[in-house]
Design a protein around this motif. Structure first.
Motif, PDB file in Angstrom:
ATOM      1  N   GLU A  11      -5.047   1.699  -6.963  1.00  0.00           N
ATOM      2  CA  GLU A  11      -3.951   3.069  -7.097  1.00  0.00           C
ATOM      3  C   GLU A  11      -4.097   4.030  -5.543  1.00  0.00           C
ATOM      4  O   GLU A  11      -3.258   4.910  -5.900  1.00  0.00           O
ATOM      5  CB  GLU A  11      -3.339   3.448  -7.909  1.00  0.00           C
ATOM      6  CG  GLU A  11      -2.456   2.434  -8.710  1.00  0.00           C
ATOM      7  CD  GLU A  11      -2.673   2.786 -10.215  1.00  0.00           C
ATOM      8  OE1 GLU A  11      -2.270   4.197 -10.429  1.00  0.00           O
ATOM      9  OE2 GLU A  11      -1.412   2.195 -11.341  1.00  0.00           O
TER      10      GLU A  11
ATOM     11  N   VAL B 253      -2.218   4.660  -2.756  1.00  0.00           N
ATOM     12  CA  VAL B 253      -1.096   5.136  -3.297  1.00  0.00           C
ATOM     13  C   VAL B 253      -1.089   7.288  -3.527  1.00  0.00           C
ATOM     14  O   VAL B 253      -0.474   7.944  -3.267  1.00  0.00           O
ATOM     15  CB  VAL B 253      -0.428   4.561  -4.289  1.00  0.00           C
ATOM     16  CG1 VAL B 253       0.604   5.490  -5.270  1.00  0.00           C
ATOM     17  CG2 VAL B 253      -0.099   3.221  -3.858  1.00  0.00           C
TER      18      VAL B 253
ATOM     19  N   LYS C   5      -2.415  -1.483  -3.527  1.00  0.00           N
ATOM     20  CA  LYS C   5      -1.475  -1.400  -5.104  1.00  0.00           C
ATOM     21  C   LYS C   5      -1.942  -2.757  -5.699  1.00  0.00           C
ATOM     22  O   LYS C   5      -2.854  -2.924  -6.846  1.00  0.00           O
ATOM     23  CB  LYS C   5      -1.060  -0.708  -5.174  1.00  0.00           C
ATOM     24  CG  LYS C   5      -0.464  -0.195  -6.669  1.00  0.00           C
ATOM     25  CD  LYS C   5       0.683   0.768  -7.478  1.00  0.00           C
ATOM     26  CE  LYS C   5       0.737   1.123  -8.339  1.00  0.00           C
ATOM     27  NZ  LYS C   5       2.238   1.887  -8.805  1.00  0.00           N
TER      28      LYS C   5
ATOM     29  N   SER D  17       0.838  -0.451  -0.746  1.00  0.00           N
ATOM     30  CA  SER D  17       0.816  -0.526  -2.369  1.00  0.00           C
ATOM     31  C   SER D  17       0.954  -1.729  -1.795  1.00  0.00           C
ATOM     32  O   SER D  17       0.854  -2.354  -3.316  1.00  0.00           O
ATOM     33  CB  SER D  17       3.439  -0.570  -1.977  1.00  0.00           C
ATOM     34  OG  SER D  17       3.792   0.559  -2.151  1.00  0.00           O
TER      35      SER D  17
END
Length: 93
Positions: free
Chosen positions: A33, A36, A27, A24
């Motif tokens: 991303e 994740v 991200k 996270s």
């Protein structure tokens, strides 16, 4: 089945910590991303397995609703699932 639950609870805890404290931040800080997406699905599967096994163990070990609620609550608290193994080991003694 209790040993399988201990293993799943440990793996679920590891995946949750990796997701919260590594994937996270990457991200949101680096706008990437990848981690994740990579960790999200395994964590979700482990979480579902954890809850399903908890339901089965509730019946098998005749847990009270309070004990079952504790075990389920520990799944959403970071580092919580690491205490489930210790809790179950105490109950076995």
């Amino acid at each position: 089945m209790i040993n399988i639950f201990k293993i799943v609870s440990f793996l679920e805890g590891i995946s949750y910590i990796l997701l919260l404290f590594i994937a996270s931040p990457i991200k949101y800080i680096y706008e990437n991303e990848t981690y994740v997406k990579m960790l999200g699905m395994p964590h979700g599967i482990l979480f579902i397995g954890y809850i399903a096994l908890a339901v089965l163990l509730k019946v098998e070990l005749k847990w009270t609703n309070k004990e079952f609620a504790k075990v389920c609550l520990l799944a959403i608290i970071p580092f919580g699932t690491f205490f489930v193994g210790k809790y179950l080991t105490k109950k076995e003694d």
